[in-house]
Design a protein around this motif. Structure first.
Motif, PDB file in Angstrom:
ATOM      1  N   ASP A  70       0.834  -1.212   0.000  1.00  0.00           N
ATOM      2  CA  ASP A  70       0.000   0.000   0.000  1.00  0.00           C
ATOM      3  C   ASP A  70       0.863   1.254   0.000  1.00  0.00           C
ATOM      4  O   ASP A  70       0.539   2.249  -0.669  1.00  0.00           O
ATOM      5  CB  ASP A  70      -0.913   0.007   1.224  1.00  0.00           C
ATOM      6  N   LEU A  71       1.962   1.225   0.745  1.00  0.00           N
ATOM      7  CA  LEU A  71       2.866   2.380   0.773  1.00  0.00           C
ATOM      8  C   LEU A  71       3.522   2.591  -0.587  1.00  0.00           C
ATOM      9  O   LEU A  71       3.673   3.734  -1.037  1.00  0.00           O
ATOM     10  CB  LEU A  71       3.924   2.176   1.865  1.00  0.00           C
ATOM     11  N   ALA A  72       3.902   1.494  -1.240  1.00  0.00           N
ATOM     12  CA  ALA A  72       4.484   1.603  -2.578  1.00  0.00           C
ATOM     13  C   ALA A  72       3.463   2.172  -3.563  1.00  0.00           C
ATOM     14  O   ALA A  72       3.790   3.029  -4.400  1.00  0.00           O
ATOM     15  CB  ALA A  72       4.984   0.242  -3.050  1.00  0.00           C
ATOM     16  N   ALA A  73       2.208   1.696  -3.464  1.00  0.00           N
ATOM     17  CA  ALA A  73       1.159   2.199  -4.356  1.00  0.00           C
ATOM     18  C   ALA A  73       0.876   3.674  -4.091  1.00  0.00           C
ATOM     19  O   ALA A  73       0.688   4.467  -5.024  1.00  0.00           O
ATOM     20  CB  ALA A  73      -0.110   1.374  -4.173  1.00  0.00           C
ATOM     21  N   ALA A  74       0.856   4.046  -2.817  1.00  0.00           N
ATOM     22  CA  ALA A  74       0.623   5.449  -2.473  1.00  0.00           C
ATOM     23  C   ALA A  74       1.764   6.324  -2.994  1.00  0.00           C
ATOM     24  O   ALA A  74       1.532   7.423  -3.510  1.00  0.00           O
ATOM     25  CB  ALA A  74       0.490   5.604  -0.954  1.00  0.00           C
ATOM     26  N   GLY A  75       2.985   5.847  -2.866  1.00  0.00           N
ATOM     27  CA  GLY A  75       4.118   6.590  -3.403  1.00  0.00           C
ATOM     28  C   GLY A  75       4.012   6.775  -4.900  1.00  0.00           C
ATOM     29  O   GLY A  75       4.314   7.858  -5.429  1.00  0.00           O
TER      30      GLY A  75
END
Length: 282
Positions: A70-75
């Motif tokens: 999720d953090l990678a997608a948000a980034g």
């Protein structure tokens, strides 16, 4: 336990958010599958920890996998720190639920999570800057001005002893990863090209010797930090993993840390981050 990093034929920019989350989780498991690391939990023993073991750490790492994704997608979507922080808070809640309240990976959620967000951002834009540089350029002010965790032992030690801690490390672009861990990891591979566990041990020892680890400060104060740094430095000065009998000396240091209740948790987190960055920037 045998953890293998996948996608070796793919460049880092080709990994999608799910794969980046898998990679981050795998790096945490690889840190566990490393023995001896002074005072730290491994697949062999629990080190200086009475509340956690390898199984618990691997369960935690598995629980965090979708949050790293999720953090990678948000980034990749250009998210600001508020959104990243919300994902991090949800990750911490899931971690504590999975471990019955034991703080296994709070530091890794912060540091490795920011690197996942930077990896997603870099992949979406197709740029070549280092992950650490991207973290510093995009989120440094928000990292330093954000709320401080009152529960974190590392944060308490940072305030008490004036150490920079994880926030300063991240805001500066992870110099301990880029200037200490990665050079040590690459040099160790030249010494023992077919023993990745030994490479991780050498890298961990180098981090302990050179980093002001706030977890060591919390457990042992300045005296404990000095003992830990001197022990790791002596190991390296004697040739580290390139010398005969190195494993026995490393085990002796591990036992000495356990006897003093010392655990360099910050160095463990930095080792996992270095493995992640190494995979993506090799």
């Amino acid at each position: 336990m045998n953890v293998a990093l996948k996608w070796q034929s793919l460049p880092g920019s080709a990994l999608d958010a799910e794969q980046l989350g898998h990679l981050a989780s795998s790096c945490l498991k690889l840190e566990v599958e490393t023995y001896p690391k002074p005072g730290l939990v491994s697949h062999v023993d629990n080190g200086a920890h009475g509340d956690m073991d390898a199984e618990l750490l691997c369960r935690s790492a598995e629980t965090l996998k979708p949050f790293f994704s999720d953090l990678a997608a948000a980034g990749a979507e250009g998210a600001g720190m508020n959104r990243l922080r919300a994902i991090g808070v949800a990750a911490e809640r899931a971690m504590l639920a999975a471990t019955c309240g034991v703080n296994t990976h709070r530091g890794a959620i912060f540091g490795l999570g920011l690197l996942c967000a930077a990896a997603g951002y870099r992949g979406a834009l197709g740029i070549r800057k280092s992950l650490g540089d991207l973290v510093s350029r995009r989120w440094d002010k928000d990292i330093l001005s954000g709320p401080i965790s009152l529960r974190s032992h590392g944060a308490v030690a940072s305030r008490r002893y004036g150490a920079g801690g994880a926030r300063a490390e991240a805001a500066d672009g992870f110099p301990s990863v880029y200037d200490i861990a990665l050079p040590a990891l690459h040099a160790a591979r030249k010494l023992v090209p077919h023993d990745e566990e030994a490479v991780r041990i050498q890298t961990c020892m180098t981090l302990i010797a050179d980093v002001t680890d706030t977890n060591l400060l919390h457990r042992g104060g300045p005296e404990g930090l000095r003992f830990a740094q001197a022990s790791a430095s002596a190991f390296l000065a004697a040739g580290g993993i390139g010398s005969a009998g190195w494993r026995g000396r490393a085990i002796d240091i591990h036992r000495a840390f356990v006897a003093r209740n010392l655990s360099p948790g910050g160095s463990a987190d930095l080792l996992a981050m270095a493995l992640f960055v190494d995979r993506l920037e090799r």
